[in-house]
Design a protein around this motif. Structure first.
Motif, PDB file in Angstrom:
ATOM      1  N   MET A  64       1.754   6.277  -3.509  1.00 34.03           N
ATOM      2  CA  MET A  64       1.833   5.232  -2.490  1.00 34.03           C
ATOM      3  C   MET A  64       2.636   5.749  -1.304  1.00 34.03           C
ATOM      4  O   MET A  64       3.613   6.464  -1.482  1.00 34.03           O
ATOM      5  N   ILE A  65       2.203   5.358  -0.122  1.00 37.06           N
ATOM      6  CA  ILE A  65       2.879   5.717   1.116  1.00 37.06           C
ATOM      7  C   ILE A  65       3.068   4.431   1.903  1.00 37.06           C
ATOM      8  O   ILE A  65       2.123   3.665   2.069  1.00 37.06           O
ATOM      9  N   PHE A  66       4.282   4.190   2.374  1.00 34.28           N
ATOM     10  CA  PHE A  66       4.552   3.023   3.215  1.00 34.28           C
ATOM     11  C   PHE A  66       4.723   3.503   4.644  1.00 34.28           C
ATOM     12  O   PHE A  66       5.590   4.329   4.926  1.00 34.28           O
ATOM     13  N   LEU A  67       3.874   3.010   5.540  1.00 31.42           N
ATOM     14  CA  LEU A  67       3.972   3.336   6.964  1.00 31.42           C
ATOM     15  C   LEU A  67       4.463   2.091   7.685  1.00 31.42           C
ATOM     16  O   LEU A  67       3.765   1.078   7.742  1.00 31.42           O
ATOM     17  N   GLU A  68       5.688   2.166   8.190  1.00 33.40           N
ATOM     18  CA  GLU A  68       6.257   1.036   8.916  1.00 33.40           C
ATOM     19  C   GLU A  68       5.685   1.010  10.332  1.00 33.40           C
ATOM     20  O   GLU A  68       5.684   2.027  11.034  1.00 33.40           O
ATOM     21  N   ILE A  69       5.198  -0.152  10.720  1.00 29.16           N
ATOM     22  CA  ILE A  69       4.601  -0.354  12.036  1.00 29.16           C
ATOM     23  C   ILE A  69       5.668  -0.905  12.979  1.00 29.16           C
ATOM     24  O   ILE A  69       6.475  -1.749  12.577  1.00 29.16           O
ATOM     25  N   GLU A  70       5.654  -0.447  14.235  1.00 26.72           N
ATOM     26  CA  GLU A  70       6.664  -0.900  15.199  1.00 26.72           C
ATOM     27  C   GLU A  70       6.578  -2.392  15.474  1.00 26.72           C
ATOM     28  O   GLU A  70       7.590  -3.077  15.512  1.00 26.72           O
ATOM     29  N   SER A  71       5.366  -2.900  15.709  1.00 28.13           N
ATOM     30  CA  SER A  71       5.193  -4.319  16.018  1.00 28.13           C
ATOM     31  C   SER A  71       3.715  -4.680  15.919  1.00 28.13           C
ATOM     32  O   SER A  71       2.857  -3.808  15.855  1.00 28.13           O
ATOM     33  N   GLY A 103       8.960  -9.271   4.900  1.00 27.47           N
ATOM     34  CA  GLY A 103       8.120  -8.761   5.981  1.00 27.47           C
ATOM     35  C   GLY A 103       6.662  -8.909   5.598  1.00 27.47           C
ATOM     36  O   GLY A 103       6.335  -9.616   4.640  1.00 27.47           O
ATOM     37  N   ASN A 104       5.795  -8.253   6.325  1.00 28.26           N
ATOM     38  CA  ASN A 104       4.360  -8.391   6.087  1.00 28.26           C
ATOM     39  C   ASN A 104       3.732  -7.011   5.918  1.00 28.26           C
ATOM     40  O   ASN A 104       4.221  -6.027   6.472  1.00 28.26           O
ATOM     41  N   GLU A 105       2.612  -6.966   5.165  1.00 30.37           N
ATOM     42  CA  GLU A 105       1.958  -5.693   4.928  1.00 30.37           C
ATOM     43  C   GLU A 105       0.502  -5.909   4.560  1.00 30.37           C
ATOM     44  O   GLU A 105       0.088  -6.988   4.163  1.00 30.37           O
ATOM     45  N   PHE A 106      -0.268  -4.828   4.727  1.00 29.02           N
ATOM     46  CA  PHE A 106      -1.617  -4.780   4.177  1.00 29.02           C
ATOM     47  C   PHE A 106      -1.787  -3.421   3.514  1.00 29.02           C
ATOM     48  O   PHE A 106      -0.968  -2.513   3.695  1.00 29.02           O
ATOM     49  N   PHE A 107      -2.829  -3.318   2.701  1.00 30.14           N
ATOM     50  CA  PHE A 107      -3.029  -2.134   1.880  1.00 30.14           C
ATOM     51  C   PHE A 107      -4.361  -1.470   2.197  1.00 30.14           C
ATOM     52  O   PHE A 107      -5.344  -2.138   2.486  1.00 30.14           O
ATOM     53  N   LEU A 108      -4.369  -0.149   2.101  1.00 30.13           N
ATOM     54  CA  LEU A 108      -5.582   0.632   2.284  1.00 30.13           C
ATOM     55  C   LEU A 108      -5.595   1.743   1.241  1.00 30.13           C
ATOM     56  O   LEU A 108      -4.671   2.557   1.182  1.00 30.13           O
ATOM     57  N   HIS A 109      -6.616   1.751   0.398  1.00 31.27           N
ATOM     58  CA  HIS A 109      -6.816   2.849  -0.555  1.00 31.27           C
ATOM     59  C   HIS A 109      -7.686   3.901   0.120  1.00 31.27           C
ATOM     60  O   HIS A 109      -8.732   3.568   0.675  1.00 31.27           O
ATOM     61  N   PHE A 118       0.805  -0.553   4.933  1.00 34.54           N
ATOM     62  CA  PHE A 118       1.105  -0.617   6.363  1.00 34.54           C
ATOM     63  C   PHE A 118       1.880  -1.905   6.559  1.00 34.54           C
ATOM     64  O   PHE A 118       1.361  -2.984   6.232  1.00 34.54           O
ATOM     65  N   GLY A 119       3.103  -1.820   7.061  1.00 34.33           N
ATOM     66  CA  GLY A 119       3.901  -3.036   7.111  1.00 34.33           C
ATOM     67  C   GLY A 119       4.933  -3.069   8.203  1.00 34.33           C
ATOM     68  O   GLY A 119       5.176  -2.087   8.908  1.00 34.33           O
ATOM     69  N   ILE A 120       5.527  -4.225   8.288  1.00 29.04           N
ATOM     70  CA  ILE A 120       6.599  -4.479   9.253  1.00 29.04           C
ATOM     71  C   ILE A 120       7.665  -5.302   8.546  1.00 29.04           C
ATOM     72  O   ILE A 120       7.349  -6.217   7.790  1.00 29.04           O
ATOM     73  N   PHE A 121       8.924  -4.919   8.735  1.00 25.22           N
ATOM     74  CA  PHE A 121      10.047  -5.645   8.132  1.00 25.22           C
ATOM     75  C   PHE A 121      10.530  -6.727   9.080  1.00 25.22           C
ATOM     76  O   PHE A 121      10.450  -6.569  10.292  1.00 25.22           O
ATOM     77  N   LYS A 122      11.031  -7.799   8.508  1.00 24.43           N
ATOM     78  CA  LYS A 122      11.601  -8.893   9.335  1.00 24.43           C
ATOM     79  C   LYS A 122      12.982  -8.530   9.799  1.00 24.43           C
ATOM     80  O   LYS A 122      13.680  -7.765   9.230  1.00 24.43           O
TER      81      LYS A 122
END
Length: 122
Positions: A64-71, A103-109, A118-122
Motif C-alpha cells: 500500500m502507498i499513501f499519496l497525500e494530496i495538497e487540496s 480526513g478523506n481518501e479514495f483507493f486505486l488498485h 490518495f488522501g487529504i488530512f483534516k
C-alpha cells in the motif's frame, strides 16, 4: 537522532511490467527506466517510487502507498476517474471517496494489485 534524508522511495512489483508502465504513464506519472527490469516513477519532482519487473502475489496484493494530496481531493478523484483506468487495465479498481474523521481518501488498485490511497488530512 536527526537523519540527513533527502527522499524515501518504496519498491513495488508488477505482474506485467510493460502494462504497469503504461498504467502509470496514463495516470500522469513520469516513468524513467533505470535498468531492463526496474524504473523510477515520478509523481512529481521529489516524490517517486521504484517499479520492478517482479511479481509475488502476496507481496503486491499487500503493498500500500499513501499519496497525500495538497487540496481538493474531489477534483483530483474526478481527474483520475475520467482516465477510465478500470476499463483500460484489467484488475484495476477505483473506489469512491471515503469521508473519515481524520480526513478523506479514495483507493486505486494498480494492475498488479498494489493499493494506492490518495488522501487529504483534516
Amino acid at each position: 537522532m536527526m537523519h540527513p534524508a533527502k527522499s524515501i522511495r518504496t519498491f513495488i512489483g508488477a505482474k506485467d511490467y510493460a502494462e504497469s508502465i503504461r498504467f502509470y504513464e496514463v495516470l500522469g506519472f513520469d516513468v524513467l527506466s533505470v535498468s531492463p527490469d526496474m524504473s523510477v516513477v515520478f509523481v512529481k519532482e521529489n516524490i517517486s517510487f521504484y517499479l520492478q519487473d517482479a511479481y509475488l502475489k502476496p507481496w503486491c496484493e499487500n503493498s500500500m502507498i499513501f499519496l497525500e494530496i495538497e487540496s481538493d481531493l474531489e477534483s483530483y478523484w474526478e481527474a483520475i476517474k475520467v482516465l477510465g483506468l478500470p476499463d483500460k487495465f484489467p484488475g484495476t479498481k477505483l473506489s469512491s471517496i471515503h469521508y473519515n474523521d481524520w480526513g478523506n481518501e479514495f483507493f486505486l488498485h494498480d494492475p498488479a494489485g498494489n493499493l494506492w490511497h490518495f488522501g487529504i488530512f483534516k
